[in-house]
Motif scaffolding. Structure first.
Motif, PDB file in Angstrom:
ATOM      1  N   THR A 143       0.923  -1.178  -0.072  1.00 39.71           N
ATOM      2  CA  THR A 143      -0.056   0.077  -0.096  1.00 39.71           C
ATOM      3  C   THR A 143       0.863   1.200  -0.042  1.00 39.71           C
ATOM      4  N   GLU A 144       2.048   1.402   0.754  1.00 38.75           N
ATOM      5  CA  GLU A 144       2.767   2.420   0.875  1.00 38.75           C
ATOM      6  C   GLU A 144       3.702   2.783  -0.445  1.00 38.75           C
ATOM      7  N   ARG A 145       3.913   1.576  -0.971  1.00 35.11           N
ATOM      8  CA  ARG A 145       4.536   1.431  -2.374  1.00 35.11           C
ATOM      9  C   ARG A 145       3.680   2.196  -3.485  1.00 35.11           C
ATOM     10  N   LEU A 146       2.187   1.808  -3.546  1.00 33.84           N
ATOM     11  CA  LEU A 146       1.306   2.385  -4.458  1.00 33.84           C
ATOM     12  C   LEU A 146       1.109   3.803  -4.259  1.00 33.84           C
ATOM     13  N   LEU A 147       1.072   4.083  -2.943  1.00 32.91           N
ATOM     14  CA  LEU A 147       0.678   5.573  -2.759  1.00 32.91           C
ATOM     15  C   LEU A 147       1.921   6.227  -3.102  1.00 32.91           C
ATOM     16  N   GLU A 148       2.963   5.956  -2.726  1.00 29.44           N
ATOM     17  CA  GLU A 148       4.458   6.559  -2.971  1.00 29.44           C
ATOM     18  C   GLU A 148       4.502   6.749  -4.587  1.00 29.44           C
ATOM     19  N   LEU A 149       4.103   5.818  -5.436  1.00 28.94           N
ATOM     20  CA  LEU A 149       4.217   5.963  -6.732  1.00 28.94           C
ATOM     21  C   LEU A 149       3.219   7.089  -7.105  1.00 28.94           C
ATOM     22  N   LEU A 150       1.844   6.946  -6.898  1.00 26.34           N
ATOM     23  CA  LEU A 150       0.956   7.943  -7.219  1.00 26.34           C
ATOM     24  C   LEU A 150       1.308   9.413  -6.843  1.00 26.34           C
ATOM     25  N   THR A 151       1.816   9.410  -5.528  1.00 23.16           N
ATOM     26  CA  THR A 151       2.240  10.846  -5.333  1.00 23.16           C
ATOM     27  C   THR A 151       3.370  11.302  -6.106  1.00 23.16           C
ATOM     28  N   THR A 152       4.433  10.524  -6.157  1.00 21.93           N
ATOM     29  CA  THR A 152       5.644  10.809  -6.822  1.00 21.93           C
ATOM     30  C   THR A 152       5.341  11.418  -8.593  1.00 21.93           C
ATOM     31  N   GLU A 153       4.363  10.451  -9.210  1.00 21.19           N
ATOM     32  CA  GLU A 153       4.197  10.645 -10.486  1.00 21.19           C
ATOM     33  C   GLU A 153       3.142  11.620 -10.832  1.00 21.19           C
ATOM     34  N   ILE A 154       2.137  12.010  -9.803  1.00 23.67           N
ATOM     35  CA  ILE A 154       1.357  12.867 -10.225  1.00 23.67           C
ATOM     36  C   ILE A 154       1.029  14.236  -9.417  1.00 23.67           C
ATOM     37  N   LEU A 155       1.203  13.990  -8.176  1.00 24.64           N
ATOM     38  CA  LEU A 155       1.229  15.273  -7.302  1.00 24.64           C
ATOM     39  C   LEU A 155       2.386  15.904  -6.869  1.00 24.64           C
ATOM     40  N   HIS A 156       3.375  15.119  -7.002  1.00 21.87           N
ATOM     41  CA  HIS A 156       4.692  16.030  -6.524  1.00 21.87           C
ATOM     42  C   HIS A 156       5.024  17.159  -7.531  1.00 21.87           C
ATOM     43  N   PRO A 157       5.585  18.186  -7.108  1.00 22.99           N
ATOM     44  CA  PRO A 157       6.039  19.313  -7.996  1.00 22.99           C
ATOM     45  C   PRO A 157       6.654  19.194  -8.966  1.00 22.99           C
ATOM     46  N   ASP A 158       7.659  18.045  -8.885  1.00 24.91           N
ATOM     47  CA  ASP A 158       8.656  17.720  -9.830  1.00 24.91           C
ATOM     48  C   ASP A 158       8.212  16.651 -10.753  1.00 24.91           C
ATOM     49  N   SER A 159       7.011  16.316 -10.701  1.00 24.83           N
ATOM     50  CA  SER A 159       6.266  15.065 -11.433  1.00 24.83           C
ATOM     51  C   SER A 159       6.042  15.709 -13.136  1.00 24.83           C
ATOM     52  N   GLN A 160       5.868  16.967 -13.182  1.00 23.75           N
ATOM     53  CA  GLN A 160       5.678  17.435 -14.426  1.00 23.75           C
ATOM     54  C   GLN A 160       4.483  16.980 -14.938  1.00 23.75           C
ATOM     55  N   ALA A 161       3.367  16.811 -14.106  1.00 20.01           N
ATOM     56  CA  ALA A 161       2.107  16.169 -14.556  1.00 20.01           C
ATOM     57  C   ALA A 161       1.263  17.431 -14.940  1.00 20.01           C
ATOM     58  N   PRO A 162       0.559  17.310 -15.915  1.00 16.88           N
ATOM     59  CA  PRO A 162      -0.573  18.271 -16.307  1.00 16.88           C
ATOM     60  C   PRO A 162      -1.786  18.460 -15.421  1.00 16.88           C
ATOM     61  N   ASN A 163      -2.231  19.588 -15.399  1.00 20.42           N
ATOM     62  CA  ASN A 163      -3.285  19.763 -14.405  1.00 20.42           C
ATOM     63  C   ASN A 163      -4.469  18.934 -14.717  1.00 20.42           C
ATOM     64  N   GLY A 164      -4.652  18.570 -15.982  1.00 16.67           N
ATOM     65  CA  GLY A 164      -5.903  17.727 -16.185  1.00 16.67           C
ATOM     66  C   GLY A 164      -5.603  16.224 -15.647  1.00 16.67           C
ATOM     67  N   VAL A 165      -4.541  15.721 -15.589  1.00 18.65           N
ATOM     68  CA  VAL A 165      -4.179  14.395 -15.259  1.00 18.65           C
ATOM     69  C   VAL A 165      -4.115  14.534 -13.516  1.00 18.65           C
ATOM     70  N   LYS A 166      -3.969  15.775 -12.809  1.00 20.84           N
ATOM     71  CA  LYS A 166      -3.948  15.832 -11.287  1.00 20.84           C
ATOM     72  C   LYS A 166      -5.524  15.981 -11.029  1.00 20.84           C
ATOM     73  N   SER A 167      -6.163  16.889 -11.601  1.00 24.09           N
ATOM     74  CA  SER A 167      -7.710  16.962 -11.378  1.00 24.09           C
ATOM     75  C   SER A 167      -8.565  15.722 -11.530  1.00 24.09           C
ATOM     76  N   HIS A 168      -8.200  14.985 -12.357  1.00 26.55           N
ATOM     77  CA  HIS A 168      -8.854  13.900 -12.779  1.00 26.55           C
ATOM     78  C   HIS A 168      -8.651  12.823 -11.705  1.00 26.55           C
ATOM     79  N   PHE A 169      -7.474  12.436 -11.370  1.00 26.48           N
ATOM     80  CA  PHE A 169      -6.973  11.649 -10.478  1.00 26.48           C
ATOM     81  C   PHE A 169      -7.672  11.846  -9.143  1.00 26.48           C
ATOM     82  N   LEU A 170      -7.485  13.116  -8.830  1.00 23.52           N
ATOM     83  CA  LEU A 170      -8.098  13.522  -7.349  1.00 23.52           C
ATOM     84  C   LEU A 170      -9.569  13.412  -7.316  1.00 23.52           C
ATOM     85  N   GLU A 171     -10.138  13.481  -8.686  1.00 30.13           N
ATOM     86  CA  GLU A 171     -11.545  13.393  -8.424  1.00 30.13           C
ATOM     87  C   GLU A 171     -12.027  11.993  -8.410  1.00 30.13           C
TER      88      GLU A 171
END
Length: 448
Positions: A143-171
């Motif tokens: 569980t910690e590994r999956l949450l760390e993956l999602l946080t690093t690739e989507i929500l972290h400032p250095d992830s370069q994830a677009p706003n559309g990906v962030k908003s839809h994931f959190l929704e």
């Protein structure tokens, strides 16, 4: 002519996945699944990061080329279920990581007409990743590994994830988690699953991420609190009924035998004891099942304490702290038994404009109360607000012909402040104490 270079299997599959013919793409997806199963069964034959990036690029354009909503949904389900073809958790982890990296890289190139299918693909991949976590028994390390993956690739400032990906994931995160684990997750496990969002909400400098976490995670928990408590009470009542039914089983069997001999009365305790009319109670039961859907259980006091512990840190930005403290107060009210719906009057639910009408009725009732207590009609009458007084003054000024003649611009033009043209006032009866304007004298040449 030199010998033909043999391409790696990943590149060959990627080229076929992005082909023009649907038959070729479907055949490539089936071959890819078999290839994943066969390769990950060997410990030394696992995929590398670059190889899975090539595979996901082929899968991305396979989804890009697919038309028709039903076929898109079927293909999205097939692609998302590839995560279960990997035989090791490390390979699954790498497969999910490369998926979100591919979406972040290709998102800006998706046109408006293809956004819906990739929104659906992200939702399905998240659903299957949570389902894979469920098959592992919600093990804490995974569980910690999956949450760390999602946080690093989507929500972290250095992830370069677009706003559309962030908003839809959190929704959709809490919604998909409810579908997968609402029946078996405990309050402590749910708190552990939303803890990364608490951490990101207290540290992020992006107001959009803060708003989406607050609205998609914390506000959703507050809104679902009445349903969660209702479901908990239903489970407790069901357990009590099961405990009492075991004690009354012998008595009910004796009554069954007594009732079985009476004509026209079916025995008690049977499933078919009361046959419902077709189309009445069956539809009601189905509606009740739809309304009583499972929701996640939370310890609201524990969530409020954890969020307060993070938000009260001195490194938390003031805007984040102010926004999160509002959520903490709501969670503390829920822990004390106060629901948000209790603050809204009952009349507000029956009226489309209930809030405004309730305030008006409350104001009128106070004026009547002053009249009854002896304040007098003049004292009980509420004073008019300055807004209506100004409107009445403008209305009376527009009705006076003398004032209308003094307005600049003449007839048919707007005034100095650009107001709307007022209609010509109709002649009114002469009121007492009102001075009528003087009649215009006809101009005559001098000397006549």
């Amino acid at each position: 002519m030199g010998p033909r270079v043999q391409l790696p299997p990943e590149i060959q599959l990627a080229q076929r996945l992005a082909g023009n013919e649907q038959v070729t793409r479907d055949r490539a997806v089936r071959k890819l699944r078999k290839y994943i199963v066969a390769r990950t069964q060997r410990a030394e034959g696992s995929f590398t990061h670059d190889e899975l990036l090539k595979v996901w690029k082929g899968l991305f354009y396979c989804m890009w080329m697919q038309d028709k909503p039903l076929l898109q949904e079927e293909l999205g389900r097939t692609i998302s279920q590839l995560v279960h073809a990997f035989q090791t958790t490390e390979a699954q982890h790498l497969f999910l990581q490369t998926f979100w990296q591919t979406m972040n890289r290709e998102w800006t190139g998706i046109d408006r007409l293809r956004l819906d299918k990739f929104y659906m693909l992200m939702r399905m991949v998240l659903h299957e990743s949570l389902k894979a976590l469920k098959t592992q028994g919600w093990e804490e390390r995974q569980t910690e590994r999956l949450l760390e993956l999602l946080t690093t690739e989507i929500l972290h400032p250095d992830s370069q994830a677009p706003n559309g990906v962030k908003s839809h994931f959190l929704e959709v995160f809490l919604e998909e988690l409810t579908k997968v684990g609402a029946d078996e997750l405990t309050a402590d496990q749910n708190l552990r699953l939303i803890e990364p969002f608490c951490r990101v909400a207290t540290r992020t400098q992006d107001p959009l991420v803060l708003h989406n976490i607050t609205r998609g995670i914390f506000e959703t928990i507050v809104e679902q609190a009445p349903l969660a408590i209702e479901e908990l009470m239903t489970e407790l009542e069901a357990q009590e009924r099961e405990a009492t039914s075991e004690g009354d089983e012998a008595t009910s069997e004796g009554e069954e035998r007594d009732r079985a001999g009476l004509p026209g009365q079916p025995p008690r305790g049977r499933v078919w004891a009361a046959q419902p009319v077709l189309g009445q109670e069956q539809t009601e039961d189905s509606d009740d099942e739809d309304r009583a859907s499972s929701v996640l259980q939370f310890d609201y006091e524990a969530v409020a304490n954890r969020l307060f512990e993070m938000a009260s840190h001195q490194d938390t930005p003031p805007l984040n702290r102010k926004r999160l403290y509002k959520v903490i107060r709501k969670l503390q009210d829920l822990a004390g038994g106060l629901f948000p719906e209790d603050e809204v009057p009952e009349k507000a639910y029956r009226n489309a404009r209930g809030g405004r009408r309730v305030r008006m009725k409350r104001r009128l009732s106070q004026a009547r109360w002053q009249t009854v207590t002896g304040g007098g009609a003049a004292e009980a009458r509420p004073e008019p607000s300055p807004g209506p007084a100004r409107r009445r003054q403008r209305r009376s000024a527009g009705a006076d012909p003398a004032v209308s003649q003094e307005q600049p611009g003449g007839r048919g033009r707007r005034g100095a402040h650009g107001g709307r043209r007022r209609p010509r006032a109709r002649p009114t009866a002469k009121a007492a104490g009102r001075q009528e304007p003087k009649a215009k004298r006809k101009w005559t040449p001098r000397g006549q």
